[in-house]
Enzyme design. Structure first.
Site, PDB file in Angstrom:
ATOM      1  CD  GLU A   1       0.902   7.949   1.629  1.00  0.00           C
ATOM      2  OE1 GLU A   1       0.257   8.764   0.921  1.00  0.00           O
ATOM      3  OE2 GLU A   1       2.110   8.051   1.880  1.00  0.00           O
TER       4      GLU A   1
ATOM      5  CD  GLU B   1       1.614  -8.819   2.788  1.00  0.00           C
ATOM      6  OE1 GLU B   1       2.358  -9.292   1.936  1.00  0.00           O
ATOM      7  OE2 GLU B   1       1.885  -8.756   3.992  1.00  0.00           O
TER       8      GLU B   1
ATOM      9  CG  HIS C   1      -2.214   7.455  -2.639  1.00  0.00           C
ATOM     10  ND1 HIS C   1      -2.694   7.825  -3.872  1.00  0.00           N
ATOM     11  CD2 HIS C   1      -2.044   8.596  -1.939  1.00  0.00           C
ATOM     12  CE1 HIS C   1      -2.800   9.151  -3.922  1.00  0.00           C
ATOM     13  NE2 HIS C   1      -2.411   9.642  -2.762  1.00  0.00           N
TER      14      HIS C   1
HETATM   15  P1  TGC Z   1       5.390  -1.001 -11.437  1.00  0.00           P
HETATM   16  O1  TGC Z   1       5.655  -0.131 -12.608  1.00  0.00           O
HETATM   17  O2  TGC Z   1       4.776  -2.339 -11.624  1.00  0.00           O
HETATM   18  O3  TGC Z   1       6.743  -1.201 -10.621  1.00  0.00           O
HETATM   19  C1  TGC Z   1       7.457  -0.071 -10.119  1.00  0.00           C
HETATM   20  C2  TGC Z   1       8.851  -0.543  -9.732  1.00  0.00           C
HETATM   21  O4  TGC Z   1       8.749  -1.548  -8.711  1.00  0.00           O
HETATM   22  C3  TGC Z   1       9.325  -2.778  -9.177  1.00  0.00           C
HETATM   23  N1  TGC Z   1       8.466  -3.880  -8.735  1.00  0.00           N
HETATM   24  C4  TGC Z   1       8.919  -4.903  -8.001  1.00  0.00           C
HETATM   25  N2  TGC Z   1      10.134  -5.190  -7.523  1.00  0.00           N
HETATM   26  C5  TGC Z   1      10.271  -6.320  -6.787  1.00  0.00           C
HETATM   27  N3  TGC Z   1       9.222  -7.140  -6.533  1.00  0.00           N
HETATM   28  C6  TGC Z   1       7.978  -6.874  -6.999  1.00  0.00           C
HETATM   29  N4  TGC Z   1       6.958  -7.672  -6.705  1.00  0.00           N
HETATM   30  C7  TGC Z   1       7.781  -5.709  -7.780  1.00  0.00           C
HETATM   31  N5  TGC Z   1       6.708  -5.141  -8.375  1.00  0.00           N
HETATM   32  C8  TGC Z   1       7.141  -4.034  -8.961  1.00  0.00           C
HETATM   33  C9  TGC Z   1       9.304  -2.659 -10.700  1.00  0.00           C
HETATM   34  O5  TGC Z   1      10.276  -3.497 -11.284  1.00  0.00           O
HETATM   35  C10 TGC Z   1       9.590  -1.203 -10.896  1.00  0.00           C
HETATM   36  O6  TGC Z   1      10.981  -1.016 -10.682  1.00  0.00           O
HETATM   37  P2  TGC Z   1      11.780   0.149 -11.480  1.00  0.00           P
HETATM   38  O7  TGC Z   1      13.185  -0.062 -11.054  1.00  0.00           O
HETATM   39  O8  TGC Z   1      11.509  -0.091 -12.931  1.00  0.00           O
HETATM   40  O9  TGC Z   1      11.173   1.440 -11.000  1.00  0.00           O
HETATM   41  O10 TGC Z   1       4.544  -0.162 -10.396  1.00  0.00           O
HETATM   42  P3  TGC Z   1       3.064   0.288 -10.411  1.00  0.00           P
HETATM   43  O11 TGC Z   1       3.001   1.592  -9.713  1.00  0.00           O
HETATM   44  O12 TGC Z   1       2.495   0.211 -11.819  1.00  0.00           O
HETATM   45  O13 TGC Z   1       2.486  -0.853  -9.476  1.00  0.00           O
HETATM   46  C11 TGC Z   1       1.350  -1.461  -9.725  1.00  0.00           C
HETATM   47  C12 TGC Z   1       1.088  -2.636  -8.761  1.00  0.00           C
HETATM   48  C13 TGC Z   1      -0.368  -2.939  -8.821  1.00  0.00           C
HETATM   49  C14 TGC Z   1       1.880  -3.830  -9.226  1.00  0.00           C
HETATM   50  C15 TGC Z   1       1.507  -2.372  -7.315  1.00  0.00           C
HETATM   51  O14 TGC Z   1       1.351  -1.097  -6.962  1.00  0.00           O
HETATM   52  C16 TGC Z   1       0.895  -3.314  -6.296  1.00  0.00           C
HETATM   53  O15 TGC Z   1       1.331  -4.449  -6.135  1.00  0.00           O
HETATM   54  N6  TGC Z   1      -0.117  -2.838  -5.539  1.00  0.00           N
HETATM   55  C17 TGC Z   1      -0.629  -3.554  -4.374  1.00  0.00           C
HETATM   56  C18 TGC Z   1      -0.298  -2.783  -3.131  1.00  0.00           C
HETATM   57  C19 TGC Z   1       0.158  -3.647  -2.010  1.00  0.00           C
HETATM   58  O16 TGC Z   1       0.466  -4.819  -2.151  1.00  0.00           O
HETATM   59  N7  TGC Z   1       0.220  -3.068  -0.838  1.00  0.00           N
HETATM   60  C20 TGC Z   1       0.669  -3.796   0.313  1.00  0.00           C
HETATM   61  C21 TGC Z   1       0.734  -2.942   1.537  1.00  0.00           C
HETATM   62  S1  TGC Z   1       1.588  -3.725   2.858  1.00  0.00           S
HETATM   63  C22 TGC Z   1       0.443  -4.760   3.506  1.00  0.00           C
HETATM   64  O17 TGC Z   1      -0.648  -4.906   3.060  1.00  0.00           O
HETATM   65  C23 TGC Z   1       0.887  -5.517   4.679  1.00  0.00           C
HETATM   66  S2  TGC Z   1      -0.338  -6.443   5.437  1.00  0.00           S
HETATM   67  C24 TGC Z   1       0.677  -7.394   6.360  1.00  0.00           C
HETATM   68  C25 TGC Z   1       0.017  -8.257   7.319  1.00  0.00           C
HETATM   69  O18 TGC Z   1      -0.648  -7.756   8.245  1.00  0.00           O
HETATM   70  O19 TGC Z   1       0.234  -9.520   7.215  1.00  0.00           O
HETATM   71  P1  FAD Z   2      -8.229   0.291  -2.953  1.00  0.00           P
HETATM   72  O1  FAD Z   2      -6.893   0.419  -3.561  1.00  0.00           O
HETATM   73  O2  FAD Z   2      -9.057   1.514  -2.798  1.00  0.00           O
HETATM   74  O3  FAD Z   2      -9.058  -0.803  -3.802  1.00  0.00           O
HETATM   75  C1  FAD Z   2     -10.458  -0.996  -3.633  1.00  0.00           C
HETATM   76  C2  FAD Z   2     -10.934  -2.013  -4.690  1.00  0.00           C
HETATM   77  O4  FAD Z   2     -10.667  -1.505  -5.989  1.00  0.00           O
HETATM   78  C3  FAD Z   2     -10.163  -3.345  -4.584  1.00  0.00           C
HETATM   79  O5  FAD Z   2     -11.050  -4.415  -4.814  1.00  0.00           O
HETATM   80  C4  FAD Z   2      -9.149  -3.252  -5.724  1.00  0.00           C
HETATM   81  O6  FAD Z   2      -8.787  -4.516  -6.243  1.00  0.00           O
HETATM   82  C5  FAD Z   2      -9.922  -2.435  -6.746  1.00  0.00           C
HETATM   83  N1  FAD Z   2      -8.992  -1.732  -7.653  1.00  0.00           N
HETATM   84  C6  FAD Z   2      -8.128  -0.723  -7.341  1.00  0.00           C
HETATM   85  N2  FAD Z   2      -7.446  -0.341  -8.427  1.00  0.00           N
HETATM   86  C7  FAD Z   2      -7.870  -1.131  -9.453  1.00  0.00           C
HETATM   87  C8  FAD Z   2      -7.518  -1.248 -10.825  1.00  0.00           C
HETATM   88  N3  FAD Z   2      -6.595  -0.469 -11.394  1.00  0.00           N
HETATM   89  N4  FAD Z   2      -8.178  -2.168 -11.567  1.00  0.00           N
HETATM   90  C9  FAD Z   2      -9.105  -2.994 -11.007  1.00  0.00           C
HETATM   91  N5  FAD Z   2      -9.475  -2.938  -9.715  1.00  0.00           N
HETATM   92  C10 FAD Z   2      -8.859  -2.018  -8.947  1.00  0.00           C
HETATM   93  N6  FAD Z   2      -0.817  -1.763   4.532  1.00  0.00           N
HETATM   94  C11 FAD Z   2       0.462  -1.507   4.911  1.00  0.00           C
HETATM   95  O7  FAD Z   2       1.172  -0.731   4.294  1.00  0.00           O
HETATM   96  N7  FAD Z   2       0.991  -2.110   6.022  1.00  0.00           N
HETATM   97  C12 FAD Z   2       0.283  -2.968   6.794  1.00  0.00           C
HETATM   98  O8  FAD Z   2       0.803  -3.494   7.785  1.00  0.00           O
HETATM   99  C13 FAD Z   2      -1.073  -3.241   6.426  1.00  0.00           C
HETATM  100  N8  FAD Z   2      -1.848  -4.034   7.212  1.00  0.00           N
HETATM  101  C14 FAD Z   2      -3.193  -4.159   6.941  1.00  0.00           C
HETATM  102  C15 FAD Z   2      -4.024  -4.798   7.859  1.00  0.00           C
HETATM  103  C16 FAD Z   2      -5.396  -4.859   7.641  1.00  0.00           C
HETATM  104  C17 FAD Z   2      -6.285  -5.481   8.670  1.00  0.00           C
HETATM  105  C18 FAD Z   2      -5.941  -4.318   6.440  1.00  0.00           C
HETATM  106  C19 FAD Z   2      -7.424  -4.386   6.166  1.00  0.00           C
HETATM  107  C20 FAD Z   2      -5.125  -3.702   5.532  1.00  0.00           C
HETATM  108  C21 FAD Z   2      -3.739  -3.583   5.771  1.00  0.00           C
HETATM  109  N9  FAD Z   2      -2.902  -2.854   4.910  1.00  0.00           N
HETATM  110  C22 FAD Z   2      -1.595  -2.609   5.258  1.00  0.00           C
HETATM  111  C23 FAD Z   2      -3.470  -2.149   3.761  1.00  0.00           C
HETATM  112  C24 FAD Z   2      -3.728  -3.043   2.543  1.00  0.00           C
HETATM  113  O9  FAD Z   2      -2.534  -3.410   1.927  1.00  0.00           O
HETATM  114  C25 FAD Z   2      -4.674  -2.290   1.590  1.00  0.00           C
HETATM  115  O10 FAD Z   2      -5.942  -2.258   2.195  1.00  0.00           O
HETATM  116  C26 FAD Z   2      -4.725  -2.938   0.216  1.00  0.00           C
HETATM  117  O11 FAD Z   2      -3.488  -2.811  -0.457  1.00  0.00           O
HETATM  118  C27 FAD Z   2      -5.843  -2.364  -0.660  1.00  0.00           C
HETATM  119  O12 FAD Z   2      -5.799  -0.969  -0.673  1.00  0.00           O
HETATM  120  P2  FAD Z   2      -7.144  -0.111  -0.355  1.00  0.00           P
HETATM  121  O13 FAD Z   2      -7.736  -0.659   0.885  1.00  0.00           O
HETATM  122  O14 FAD Z   2      -6.783   1.319  -0.392  1.00  0.00           O
HETATM  123  O15 FAD Z   2      -8.125  -0.461  -1.539  1.00  0.00           O
END
Ligand code: TGC
Ligand code: FAD
Length: 397
Positions: free
Chosen positions: A137, A376, A140
């Site tokens: 979002e 991711e 977030h």
């Molecule tokens: P946390 O307390 O760590 O976990 C909350 C609940 O989630 C479960 N969990 C998982 N389950 C399965 N696989 C995993 N990898 C999991 N990681 C966490 C966990 O067990 C827990 O479950 P429960 O039952 O106890 O509630 O949660 P947190 O809020 O402290 O999370 C922190 C953190 C940093 C790990 C997490 O928020 C994170 O990974 N942030 C990164 C965000 C992210 O990856 N966004 C991706 C957006 S999608 C995208 O970017 C698509 S791009 C695609 C493309 O174009 O190719």
């Molecule tokens: P922020 O969360 O604001 O982070 C900014 C910087 O702060 C980063 O360097 C991060 O590592 C650092 N930071 C944040 N928190 C901490 C911490 N606690 N400690 C240390 N450092 C920290 N999302 C989807 O849901 N679906 C999609 O299909 C998708 N496709 C995407 C395609 C593109 C081209 C792009 C650019 C992004 C896409 N995303 C998608 C979103 C993507 O997953 C997010 O951009 C990514 O997860 C980072 O979130 P943010 O951009 O809000 O950065």
């Protein structure tokens, strides 16, 4: 006599089954013959051709690990090889495919009802429906647990939820027919997954404006998802899964694919830089490949590719055996994205001023690889996931 092959230094092809090798060859031919010729124009015009998903569907490249529903049902290593071949051409093409396969078909297969699977999986596998995945979002990104998008009982439509909120940076959203959206159920405060069919949304309740003028991943289409009291039938919610486990389970597969894909992009950079260095002559008519500093750049990249592929291969085999953990995936996603970006950036220097021309492809890979390191889970976030496992102390908050 065993010969060293710089293109496959650790002889990884030895460990692939015949079926996996055949799948890689099919994907390689398609990507080089059909995707490579269109990538420069697509990147220049920031244009994603929806037909690509249909073409991939015809070859069985979408949702390739899923069994049934017209999917190929191949190993996780084979699916990694597919992403490697697609990203060898462009990370944006791999992105479009990953979202469809891991982030849309994946959760439907894992968490969907039988009706949801029957209704959507085969059409998604053929590329007849395009999907997207809305988690991030505007406020977030790294912390999706704080999302503001909500689902509450619809005030006037019995049997429907009403979804409101906005998602940003969503791959494929402007062209998606089916949107997987994660929202908090107002009643419980828990995150749930919803399947939104664009054509069923009344006017004004769903908008998906594109985010234009990106400086990376331009061959992939990205946009927002804006929901304003959008009615979604109750049967379109994933029935069981609740909390961040839902979206993160899908991300485990997509992140695994990125670990393979970024190695494909870096392989393309290495092959192109090597060829250029052997042809380009400077100082006494020597090819620049003769110079030690240039050779070091090639050696560094080849080493990181070999290590990165070996690690991805190992995690793939563990995934097939059901022995993978999210931390393993964090480790290879982070390492391979970081090494791909650093090495691609160094290899860019081999091209001198020509690196600035898009015809040499290297600048496009460098710009794309910044994005792969960010989405991711940005690399530092994966470091914190690993740090939490190593120390038992979480450092996010
Ligand atoms: P946390 O307390 O760590 O976990 C909350 C609940 O989630 C479960 N969990 C998982 N389950 C399965 N696989 C995993 N990898 C999991 N990681 C966490 C966990 O067990 C827990 O479950 P429960 O039952 O106890 O509630 O949660 P947190 O809020 O402290 O999370 C922190 C953190 C940093 C790990 C997490 O928020 C994170 O990974 N942030 C990164 C965000 C992210 O990856 N966004 C991706 C957006 S999608 C995208 O970017 C698509 S791009 C695609 C493309 O174009 O190719
Ligand atoms: P922020 O969360 O604001 O982070 C900014 C910087 O702060 C980063 O360097 C991060 O590592 C650092 N930071 C944040 N928190 C901490 C911490 N606690 N400690 C240390 N450092 C920290 N999302 C989807 O849901 N679906 C999609 O299909 C998708 N496709 C995407 C395609 C593109 C081209 C792009 C650019 C992004 C896409 N995303 C998608 C979103 C993507 O997953 C997010 O951009 C990514 O997860 C980072 O979130 P943010 O951009 O809000 O950065």
């Amino acid at each position: 006599v065993v010969a060293f092959k710089w293109e496959d230094p650790l002889n990884m092809s030895n460990f692939l089954t015949e079926e996996e090798q055949a799948i890689q060859e099919t994907a390689h031919s398609y990507c080089q013959e059909r995707l490579l010729p269109r990538v420069l124009e697509a990147y220049r015009k920031e244009d994603y051709d929806k037909k690509i998903l249909e073409e991939m569907g015809e070859l069985g490249l979408l949702g390739a690990t899923i069994k049934g529903y017209g999917c190929a049902g191949v190993s996780n290593v084979a699916s990694g090889l597919i992403t490697r071949e697609v990203e060898r051409v462009d990370s944006g093409y791999r992105s479009g495919m990953s979202v469809q396969s891991s982030l849309v078909m994946g959760p439907i297969d894992e968490f969907g009802t039988q009706e949801q699977k029957d209704k959507y999986l085969e059409k998604l596998a053929r590329g007849q429906l395009v999907g997207c995945f809305g988690l991030t979002e505007p406020n977030h990104g790294s912390d999706p647990g704080s999302m503001e998008t909500t689902a509450k009982p619809h005030p006037s439509k019995e049997g429907y939820f009403s979804l409101s909120g906005s998602k940003t940076w969503i791959t494929n959203s402007p062209i998606a027919d089916l949107l997987v959206v994660w929202a908090k159920l107002q009643e419980t405060g828990k995150i749930r997954g919803f399947l939104i069919e664009r054509e069923k949304c009344p006017p004004g309740t769903l908008e998906t404006p594109p985010l234009k003028d990106k400086n990376g991943l331009r061959a992939s289409i990205t946009g927002m998802i804006q929901l304003d009291e959008c009615p979604v039938p109750k049967e379109n919610m994933f029935p069981e899964v609740e909390g961040l486990k839902g979206p993160f389970s899908c991300l485990n597969s997509a992140r695994y694919g990125i670990a393979w894909g970024t190695m494909g992009a870096l392989e393309d950079c290495l092959h192109r830089a090597r060829e250029y260095a052997l042809e380009r002559r400077q100082f006494k008519n020597n090819p620049i490949a003769k110079y030690q500093l240039v050779q070091k750049k090639l050696a560094d990249a080849a080493t990181d590719i070999a290590f990165g592929l070996a690690a991805a291969y190992q995690v793939g085999r563990l995934k097939d055996e059901g022995k993978v953990t999210p931390e393993m995936v964090s480790m290879i996603k982070r390492q391979n994205c970081d090494r791909a970006l650093v090495n691609a950036r160094h290899l860019q220097e081999v091209f001198g001023g020509n690196a600035v021309s898009d015809e040499y492809h290297i600048g496009r890979h460098v710009a794309n690889l910044f994005v792969t390191q960010t989405y991711e889970g940005q690399s530092d976030i994966h470091a914190l996931i690993l740090g939490r496992s190593i120390t038992g102390i979480q450092a996010f908050v």
